[in-house]
Design a protein around this motif. Structure first.
Motif, PDB file in Angstrom:
ATOM      1  N   ALA A 244      80.089  34.310 -22.541  1.00 17.12           N
ATOM      2  CA  ALA A 244      79.754  33.962 -23.927  1.00 17.12           C
ATOM      3  C   ALA A 244      79.634  32.451 -24.079  1.00 17.12           C
ATOM      4  O   ALA A 244      78.705  31.940 -24.758  1.00 17.12           O
ATOM      5  CB  ALA A 244      80.804  34.537 -24.881  1.00 17.12           C
ATOM      6  N   GLU A 245      80.556  31.714 -23.456  1.00 13.41           N
ATOM      7  CA  GLU A 245      80.491  30.255 -23.545  1.00 13.41           C
ATOM      8  C   GLU A 245      79.244  29.715 -22.853  1.00 13.41           C
ATOM      9  O   GLU A 245      78.569  28.815 -23.364  1.00 13.41           O
ATOM     10  CB  GLU A 245      81.752  29.658 -22.909  1.00 13.41           C
ATOM     11  N   ALA A 246      78.894  30.309 -21.704  1.00 10.60           N
ATOM     12  CA  ALA A 246      77.692  29.836 -20.992  1.00 10.60           C
ATOM     13  C   ALA A 246      76.436  30.157 -21.787  1.00 10.60           C
ATOM     14  O   ALA A 246      75.482  29.348 -21.870  1.00 10.60           O
ATOM     15  CB  ALA A 246      77.640  30.491 -19.599  1.00 10.60           C
ATOM     16  N   ALA A 247      76.392  31.356 -22.372  1.00 12.55           N
ATOM     17  CA  ALA A 247      75.219  31.728 -23.172  1.00 12.55           C
ATOM     18  C   ALA A 247      75.080  30.832 -24.410  1.00 12.55           C
ATOM     19  O   ALA A 247      73.970  30.433 -24.800  1.00 12.55           O
ATOM     20  CB  ALA A 247      75.327  33.205 -23.586  1.00 12.55           C
ATOM     21  N   SER A 248      76.216  30.506 -25.028  1.00 19.12           N
ATOM     22  CA  SER A 248      76.185  29.633 -26.210  1.00 19.12           C
ATOM     23  C   SER A 248      75.690  28.241 -25.847  1.00 19.12           C
ATOM     24  O   SER A 248      74.880  27.637 -26.567  1.00 19.12           O
ATOM     25  CB  SER A 248      77.582  29.570 -26.840  1.00 19.12           C
ATOM     26  N   ALA A 249      76.157  27.736 -24.705  1.00 21.28           N
ATOM     27  CA  ALA A 249      75.715  26.407 -24.262  1.00 21.28           C
ATOM     28  C   ALA A 249      74.227  26.406 -23.949  1.00 21.28           C
ATOM     29  O   ALA A 249      73.486  25.460 -24.270  1.00 21.28           O
ATOM     30  CB  ALA A 249      76.518  25.977 -23.040  1.00 21.28           C
ATOM     31  N   SER A 268      71.002  28.921 -14.701  1.00 18.19           N
ATOM     32  CA  SER A 268      71.557  29.473 -13.454  1.00 18.19           C
ATOM     33  C   SER A 268      73.019  29.849 -13.631  1.00 18.19           C
ATOM     34  O   SER A 268      73.468  30.903 -13.163  1.00 18.19           O
ATOM     35  CB  SER A 268      71.403  28.441 -12.327  1.00 18.19           C
ATOM     36  N   ALA A 269      73.802  29.018 -14.300  1.00 20.28           N
ATOM     37  CA  ALA A 269      75.231  29.322 -14.513  1.00 20.28           C
ATOM     38  C   ALA A 269      75.392  30.560 -15.372  1.00 20.28           C
ATOM     39  O   ALA A 269      76.263  31.402 -15.139  1.00 20.28           O
ATOM     40  CB  ALA A 269      75.921  28.130 -15.172  1.00 20.28           C
ATOM     41  N   THR A 270      74.494  30.658 -16.399  1.00 14.24           N
ATOM     42  CA  THR A 270      74.582  31.842 -17.264  1.00 14.24           C
ATOM     43  C   THR A 270      74.264  33.111 -16.489  1.00 14.24           C
ATOM     44  O   THR A 270      74.933  34.148 -16.632  1.00 14.24           O
ATOM     45  CB  THR A 270      73.645  31.680 -18.446  1.00 14.24           C
ATOM     46  N   ASP A 271      73.244  33.050 -15.619  1.00 10.69           N
ATOM     47  CA  ASP A 271      72.882  34.229 -14.812  1.00 10.69           C
ATOM     48  C   ASP A 271      74.013  34.605 -13.857  1.00 10.69           C
ATOM     49  O   ASP A 271      74.304  35.798 -13.655  1.00 10.69           O
ATOM     50  CB  ASP A 271      71.588  33.949 -14.030  1.00 10.69           C
ATOM     51  N   ALA A 272      74.653  33.620 -13.259  1.00  9.83           N
ATOM     52  CA  ALA A 272      75.765  33.905 -12.326  1.00  9.83           C
ATOM     53  C   ALA A 272      76.923  34.548 -13.068  1.00  9.83           C
ATOM     54  O   ALA A 272      77.564  35.506 -12.564  1.00  9.83           O
ATOM     55  CB  ALA A 272      76.211  32.620 -11.645  1.00  9.83           C
ATOM     56  N   ARG A 273      77.208  34.032 -14.259  1.00  2.08           N
ATOM     57  CA  ARG A 273      78.294  34.617 -15.055  1.00  2.08           C
ATOM     58  C   ARG A 273      77.985  36.069 -15.415  1.00  2.08           C
ATOM     59  O   ARG A 273      78.849  36.931 -15.369  1.00  2.08           O
ATOM     60  CB  ARG A 273      78.483  33.813 -16.334  1.00  2.08           C
ATOM     61  N   TYR A 277      80.058  39.284 -14.161  1.00  2.00           N
ATOM     62  CA  TYR A 277      80.619  40.152 -15.201  1.00  2.00           C
ATOM     63  C   TYR A 277      80.198  41.613 -14.983  1.00  2.00           C
ATOM     64  O   TYR A 277      81.007  42.532 -15.081  1.00  2.00           O
ATOM     65  CB  TYR A 277      80.174  39.646 -16.571  1.00  2.00           C
ATOM     66  N   GLU A 278      78.914  41.792 -14.676  1.00  2.00           N
ATOM     67  CA  GLU A 278      78.438  43.161 -14.462  1.00  2.00           C
ATOM     68  C   GLU A 278      79.099  43.807 -13.243  1.00  2.00           C
ATOM     69  O   GLU A 278      79.462  44.980 -13.271  1.00  2.00           O
ATOM     70  CB  GLU A 278      76.910  43.130 -14.308  1.00  2.00           C
ATOM     71  N   ASN A 279      79.262  43.049 -12.144  1.00  2.00           N
ATOM     72  CA  ASN A 279      79.913  43.582 -10.933  1.00  2.00           C
ATOM     73  C   ASN A 279      81.376  43.946 -11.212  1.00  2.00           C
ATOM     74  O   ASN A 279      81.876  44.994 -10.796  1.00  2.00           O
ATOM     75  CB  ASN A 279      79.835  42.572  -9.797  1.00  2.00           C
ATOM     76  N   THR A 280      82.043  43.050 -11.928  1.00  2.00           N
ATOM     77  CA  THR A 280      83.442  43.321 -12.248  1.00  2.00           C
ATOM     78  C   THR A 280      83.571  44.536 -13.134  1.00  2.00           C
ATOM     79  O   THR A 280      84.484  45.365 -12.985  1.00  2.00           O
ATOM     80  CB  THR A 280      84.085  42.108 -12.931  1.00  2.00           C
ATOM     81  N   LEU A 281      82.625  44.679 -14.069  1.00  2.00           N
ATOM     82  CA  LEU A 281      82.648  45.830 -14.956  1.00  2.00           C
ATOM     83  C   LEU A 281      82.425  47.132 -14.186  1.00  2.00           C
ATOM     84  O   LEU A 281      83.059  48.154 -14.452  1.00  2.00           O
ATOM     85  CB  LEU A 281      81.574  45.655 -16.040  1.00  2.00           C
ATOM     86  N   ASN A 282      81.531  47.070 -13.186  1.00  2.00           N
ATOM     87  CA  ASN A 282      81.308  48.261 -12.352  1.00  2.00           C
ATOM     88  C   ASN A 282      82.571  48.627 -11.563  1.00  2.00           C
ATOM     89  O   ASN A 282      82.938  49.807 -11.430  1.00  2.00           O
ATOM     90  CB  ASN A 282      80.136  48.030 -11.398  1.00  2.00           C
ATOM     91  N   GLN A 283      83.232  47.598 -10.998  1.00  2.00           N
ATOM     92  CA  GLN A 283      84.478  47.857 -10.243  1.00  2.00           C
ATOM     93  C   GLN A 283      85.562  48.436 -11.150  1.00  2.00           C
ATOM     94  O   GLN A 283      86.335  49.302 -10.742  1.00  2.00           O
ATOM     95  CB  GLN A 283      84.960  46.558  -9.584  1.00  2.00           C
ATOM     96  N   LEU A 284      85.605  47.944 -12.386  1.00  2.00           N
ATOM     97  CA  LEU A 284      86.592  48.480 -13.330  1.00  2.00           C
ATOM     98  C   LEU A 284      86.317  49.943 -13.619  1.00  2.00           C
ATOM     99  O   LEU A 284      87.238  50.767 -13.694  1.00  2.00           O
ATOM    100  CB  LEU A 284      86.554  47.661 -14.621  1.00  2.00           C
ATOM    101  N   THR A 285      85.022  50.289 -13.755  1.00  2.00           N
ATOM    102  CA  THR A 285      84.674  51.689 -14.004  1.00  2.00           C
ATOM    103  C   THR A 285      85.088  52.576 -12.828  1.00  2.00           C
ATOM    104  O   THR A 285      85.642  53.666 -13.008  1.00  2.00           O
ATOM    105  CB  THR A 285      83.172  51.814 -14.260  1.00  2.00           C
ATOM    106  N   GLU A 286      84.848  52.089 -11.582  1.00  2.00           N
ATOM    107  CA  GLU A 286      85.247  52.866 -10.394  1.00  2.00           C
ATOM    108  C   GLU A 286      86.764  53.010 -10.310  1.00  2.00           C
ATOM    109  O   GLU A 286      87.278  54.074  -9.942  1.00  2.00           O
ATOM    110  CB  GLU A 286      84.712  52.183  -9.137  1.00  2.00           C
ATOM    111  N   ALA A 287      87.483  51.942 -10.624  1.00  2.00           N
ATOM    112  CA  ALA A 287      88.944  52.004 -10.574  1.00  2.00           C
ATOM    113  C   ALA A 287      89.480  53.019 -11.573  1.00  2.00           C
ATOM    114  O   ALA A 287      90.403  53.784 -11.268  1.00  2.00           O
ATOM    115  CB  ALA A 287      89.530  50.620 -10.847  1.00  2.00           C
ATOM    116  N   LYS A 288      88.885  53.059 -12.777  1.00  2.00           N
ATOM    117  CA  LYS A 288      89.335  54.042 -13.770  1.00  2.00           C
ATOM    118  C   LYS A 288      89.015  55.462 -13.320  1.00  2.00           C
ATOM    119  O   LYS A 288      89.763  56.402 -13.606  1.00  2.00           O
ATOM    120  CB  LYS A 288      88.674  53.746 -15.114  1.00  2.00           C
TER     121      LYS A 288
END
Length: 587
Positions: A244-249, A268-273, A277-288
């Motif tokens: 959110a901070e990167a997108a706002s900037a 580039s920083a916004t795309d990396a974030r 975020y998407e990868n972490t969200l996918n891992q969270l879904t698998e963990a659940k």
């Protein structure tokens, strides 16, 4: 010695004097003799061990063992060598998990083993009883005061919980000792075995242990996934704020772009974030999902089946082990007994210790009608062979003794070491066989302690040797003719001093020198050495003495004492006789 006992199976052994140096080597004959003599010790000890083993096998509660097999799928990656090492480490860890207190405790709870007498010792030991008694005696006043104060009921529940915990811990410890977990070879299959008093209980325990292990494995993976999910949730929140901070900037810079390079950097920083975020969200879904639908690393491939036979006690192995131990212990006891046994059982014992020219074995024998033959009775006639049964083998001993009188007429005394040795019987046998050979023979009963010969041969005679000592002329009437070549001089009535001691004084009317003018061989029956001093007194007056021992009863120490004592008083020891020898020893 009784008049109803005769002996046969003579095996005279001419032996040289004992060697003075070194021990004779152990031979096969010595070992066979040891086994013949001590086989009963070995057999009895082995039988006792077999009885104990049999009693244990019959009374021991049988134990049955059931096995459950599981396959483990290790979740490892890397090179082949790394995977092999990781698999071994993973499976070793799973083996320890299967033996953990959680798995075993869950089995105890699931099957109610904490109330099973096989797993919980309901009978306290003596130490526990004493401890409980001392603790009870010291706490009785406190308990009464607590109950009076109203605090007792509050303490009852914690104490019960503590006791229940101890019982459960005892059941867990017992089950740990009755179960086993192992890896089959180098495969990924593990085997859980459980022992119990009944086949069905063993099957239930093995299967329950496998299920509890799988549940523990699932719970561990779910717990790990839950912890990972919680961490990922926090990490997603952080990434969301960063995104959110990167997108706002980026939005602020895009509305007034002044530097194209700065714009590209923010994009580039916004795309990396966003990607993180998407990868972490996918891992969270698998963990659940892993938390909701956990999968175990192990699967049961073979459930336990009812065992067809007991696993313990192993009857064959126990019986074989008991037999082996019994033989070893019996052999050791027999060796100790044989080494410490001072009783005479072999001729070379006396020959080596006393340096005797010959030692003879005599075995007990019976007549054909089943009764022992009696002494030759006076007045039975002139046919010697018909009047007295010749004992087989005694002729050999007689021949050895007769050889002593080939160049001179002899007076031979027969003395036993202890009463009951059979000296009277042997003296009578030698006299009979000497007379059969044609020699004029005189048999004299000088055994004042127990005149077996006089009681058996001339039971009605009231006069004899005692009277002849006072009047030498009476020898012609008192010497009873038994055969044309054999006469017997009974003892007579002993008043004070025994005839043997009177003969040693050389102050009597009877002289052995005068008797040898009429008789070729004279045999004198003397009282046992341990019962009377007669042997010491009369032995120097004789041409030789035969010492009679009893097989398995007379000790070599007593025999050597007799031989040395008689030699010290000037007697010549012609040889020794081992009487009452068993047939197997004599042969």
């Amino acid at each position: 010695m009784t008049s109803s006992t005769i002996f046969s199976g003579v095996s005279p052994i001419s032996l040289p004097p004992a060697a003075t140096g070194g021990n004779s080597p152990l031979t096969l004959r010595d070992m066979l003799f040891f086994l013949r003599m001590r086989w009963l010790w070995i057999a009895a000890t082995t039988f006792a061990f077999l009885v104990l083993a049999g009693s244990y096998v019959l009374t021991a509660e049988p134990t049955f063992v059931a096995n459950t097999q599981l396959v483990i799928v290790p979740q490892v990656s890397g090179s082949e060598a790394q995977r092999a090492f990781a698999e071994d480490a993973f499976i070793e860890g799973q083996l320890e998990i299967a033996k953990s207190s959680d798995v075993v405790g869950g089995t105890v709870t699931a099957l109610g083993l904490d109330t099973d007498p096989d797993f919980v010792d309901q009978t306290p030991s003596l130490q526990d009883r004493a401890k409980n008694w001392l603790m009870g005696a010291s706490s009785e006043p406190d308990t009464a005061s607590q109950e009076a104060a109203g605090t007792g009921p509050r303490d009852t529940q914690p104490q019960q919980q503590i006791e229940d915990g101890r019982i459960r811990d005892r059941a867990i410890a017992t089950l740990l000792n009755m179960m086993g977990v192992r890896r089959i070879g180098s495969s990924t299959i593990i085997e859980i075995s459980a022992a119990a008093s009944t086949p069905q209980k063993a099957v239930d325990i093995a299967d329950t242990l496998a299920r509890q292990y799988i549940q523990k494995n699932i719970a561990m993976k779910a717990n790990a996934s839950r912890q990972y999910s919680e961490w990922l949730t926090r990490f997603v929140s952080e990434q969301q704020r960063g995104l959110a901070e990167a997108a706002s900037a980026l939005a602020s810079f895009t509305s007034n772009p002044r530097d194209q390079f700065k714009l590209a950097e923010l994009q580039s920083a916004t795309d990396a974030r966003r990607t993180l975020y998407e990868n972490t969200l996918n891992q969270l879904t698998e963990a659940k999902q892993r938390i909701t639908y956990p999968v175990s690393d192990a699967t049961i491939v073979s459930r336990a089946t009812l065992p067809l036979s007991k696993a313990r006690p192993r009857s064959t192995l126990i019986i074989a082990f008991a037999a082996a131990v019994g033989l070893g212990v019996g052999f050791a006891l027999a060796l100790i007994r044989h080494a410490g046994d001072r009783r005479i059982v072999r001729p070379n014992q006396i020959a080596d210790a006393g340096g005797l020219p010959f030692v003879t074995l005599l075995a007990t024998s019976r007549t054909s009608n089943g009764h022992s033959a009696r002494f030759l009775a006076a007045g039975t006639g002139s046919n010697t062979a018909a009047a007295y049964p010749v004992i087989p083998g005694m002729a050999e001993l007689s021949a050895t003794v007769v050889g002593l009188r080939r160049k001179r007429r002899v007076v031979i005394g027969i003395v036993a070491v202890n009463p009951g040795g059979g000296a009277s019987t042997i003296a009578c046998e030698l006299a009979v066989l000497s007379s059969i050979s044609g020699a004029q023979t005189l048999l004299i009963d000088a055994a004042a302690q127990k005149s077996s010969l006089s009681k058996s041969i001339a039971p009605h005679s009231s006069t004899g040797l005692v009277d002849v000592l006072d009047n030498g002329e009476l020898i012609r009437t008192e010497a009873l003719p038994l055969t044309p070549t054999l006469k017997f001089l009974p003892l007579g009535k002993v008043i004070a001093v025994s005839p043997a001691i009177r003969l040693s004084s050389r102050r009597t009317q009877l002289s052995f020198a005068e008797l040898k003018k009429e008789f070729d061989a004279i045999f004198v029956d003397i009282s046992a050495f341990s019962a009377s001093p007669d042997a010491n007194a009369i032995a120097p007056e004789l041409d030789g003495v035969l010492v009679v021992t009893s097989h398995g009863h007379t000790s070599i120490d007593d025999t050597m004492h007799v031989i040395e004592t008689l030699r010290n008083v000037g007697a010549e020891i012609l040889g020794a006789i081992i009487n009452h020898a068993p047939k197997r020893i004599e042969s």
